[in-house]
Design an enzyme around this catalytic site. Structure first.
Site, mmCIF file in Angstrom:
data_model
loop_
_atom_site.group_PDB
_atom_site.id
_atom_site.type_symbol
_atom_site.label_atom_id
_atom_site.label_comp_id
_atom_site.label_asym_id
_atom_site.label_seq_id
_atom_site.Cartn_x
_atom_site.Cartn_y
_atom_site.Cartn_z
ATOM 1 N N GLY A 1 -7.476 -11.667 7.086
ATOM 2 C CA GLY A 1 -7.645 -10.304 6.588
ATOM 3 C C GLY A 1 -8.436 -10.319 5.305
ATOM 4 O O GLY A 1 -8.509 -11.348 4.611
ATOM 5 N N GLN B 1 -11.658 -7.500 -2.711
ATOM 6 C CA GLN B 1 -11.855 -8.953 -2.744
ATOM 7 C C GLN B 1 -13.324 -9.351 -2.692
ATOM 8 O O GLN B 1 -13.665 -10.491 -2.974
ATOM 9 C CB GLN B 1 -11.111 -9.617 -1.584
ATOM 10 C CG GLN B 1 -9.598 -9.502 -1.700
ATOM 11 C CD GLN B 1 -8.920 -10.230 -0.576
ATOM 12 O OE1 GLN B 1 -8.738 -9.685 0.503
ATOM 13 N NE2 GLN B 1 -8.565 -11.488 -0.787
ATOM 14 N N CYS C 1 -3.705 -16.191 -0.137
ATOM 15 C CA CYS C 1 -4.713 -15.152 -0.346
ATOM 16 C C CYS C 1 -6.033 -15.808 -0.722
ATOM 17 O O CYS C 1 -6.053 -16.729 -1.543
ATOM 18 C CB CYS C 1 -4.245 -14.225 -1.469
ATOM 19 S SG CYS C 1 -5.389 -12.892 -1.837
ATOM 20 N N LEU C 2 -7.126 -15.334 -0.128
ATOM 21 C CA LEU C 2 -8.439 -15.908 -0.432
ATOM 22 C C LEU C 2 -8.811 -15.727 -1.904
ATOM 23 O O LEU C 2 -9.643 -16.465 -2.422
ATOM 24 C CB LEU C 2 -9.526 -15.256 0.450
ATOM 25 C CG LEU C 2 -9.412 -15.511 1.954
ATOM 26 C CD1 LEU C 2 -10.454 -14.690 2.706
ATOM 27 C CD2 LEU C 2 -9.570 -17.003 2.275
ATOM 28 N N HIS D 1 -0.112 -6.924 3.386
ATOM 29 C CA HIS D 1 -0.784 -7.703 2.341
ATOM 30 C C HIS D 1 -2.128 -7.056 1.974
ATOM 31 O O HIS D 1 -2.443 -6.877 0.798
ATOM 32 C CB HIS D 1 -0.970 -9.139 2.857
ATOM 33 C CG HIS D 1 -1.728 -10.056 1.950
ATOM 34 N ND1 HIS D 1 -1.181 -11.214 1.430
ATOM 35 C CD2 HIS D 1 -3.007 -10.017 1.482
ATOM 36 C CE1 HIS D 1 -2.081 -11.823 0.670
ATOM 37 N NE2 HIS D 1 -3.200 -11.127 0.691
ATOM 38 N N GLU D 2 -2.913 -6.682 3.004
ATOM 39 C CA GLU D 2 -4.256 -6.130 2.735
ATOM 40 C C GLU D 2 -4.180 -4.736 2.118
ATOM 41 O O GLU D 2 -4.957 -4.409 1.220
ATOM 42 C CB GLU D 2 -5.092 -6.098 4.020
ATOM 43 C CG GLU D 2 -5.340 -7.455 4.672
ATOM 44 C CD GLU D 2 -5.848 -8.525 3.735
ATOM 45 O OE1 GLU D 2 -6.525 -8.192 2.735
ATOM 46 O OE2 GLU D 2 -5.552 -9.714 3.970
ATOM 47 N N HIS E 1 -3.636 -4.773 -1.525
ATOM 48 C CA HIS E 1 -4.842 -5.048 -2.327
ATOM 49 C C HIS E 1 -5.507 -3.743 -2.782
ATOM 50 O O HIS E 1 -6.112 -3.698 -3.851
ATOM 51 C CB HIS E 1 -5.872 -5.831 -1.505
ATOM 52 C CG HIS E 1 -5.720 -7.327 -1.579
ATOM 53 N ND1 HIS E 1 -5.858 -8.039 -2.737
ATOM 54 C CD2 HIS E 1 -5.465 -8.243 -0.605
ATOM 55 C CE1 HIS E 1 -5.694 -9.341 -2.485
ATOM 56 N NE2 HIS E 1 -5.450 -9.496 -1.199
HETATM 57 ZN ZN ZN Z 1 -5.066 -11.290 -0.267
#
Ligand code: ZN
Length: 186
Positions: A47, A52, A103-104, A145-146, A149
């Protein structure tokens, strides 16, 4: 399409509340969506939220892997690409489940996070058409999670336990628990 640079903490864009998308026939928005899909697949990640890639807009892309293991584990959710603009969780199960997240934007850090087991997400597709998605299990976790953000919330804010994986000089993986009193890498 192009792979965009994923920003890491403590970049302030990750802590902003992202803006609602109002215009859908914008070529820049359409290019952003394509780039986000490519960036997520290349990472690889399951995701990605627009903040991000340094764009403070309410847009997420989600795709669980579609290898053999994932098809067994996630059934028809495996490999389905979800592109959701202005996503909102309109229903969530009372049942909560613990799971491990990463998380990226927070490389090397893992944490245990409690999430709703099932949710319904409402939003719009890339052309502004309303859509609704029912998700359970890992797919529901990724959506939560997304969507976090977009409100500047990171999984480390919600984690009951956080740890770091690092390689030592000999190339061995070392797991270090990050103690509650230690400063969290937010
Ligand atoms: Zn993340």
């Amino acid at each position: 399409m192009a792979v965009r640079k994923v920003v890491h903490i403590p970049d302030p864009v990750l802590r902003k509340k992202a803006h609602r998308i109002q215009r859908f026939d914008d070529p820049k928005l359409q290019a952003l969506i394509d780039d986000m899909v490519e960036t997520m697949l290349e990472a690889p990640g399951v995701g990605l939220a627009a903040p991000q890639v340094n764009v403070s807009q309410r847009l997420i892309v989600v795709r669980l892997p579609d290898d053999e293991h994932s098809r067994e584990e996630y059934g028809e959710d495996a490999g389905v690409l979800h592109i959701v603009l202005n996503p909102k969780i309109i229903r969530s199960s009372r049942e909560m489940v613990d799971g491990v997240e990463a998380c990226l934007s927070i490389p090397g850090i893992y944490g245990t996070v409690s999430r709703h087991e099932a949710i319904t997400v409402r939003g719009q597709d890339r052309h502004g058409k309303p859509l609704s998605i029912k998700a359970r299990g890992w797919l529901a976790r990724v959506f939560q999670h997304e969507i976090d953000h977009l409100d500047g919330v990171l999984f480390i804010d919600r984690a009951s336990e956080i740890w770091r994986y690092e390689e030592d000089a000999a190339g061995e993986t070392v797991e270090t628990a990050l103690d509650e009193s230690a400063e969290r890498p937010a």
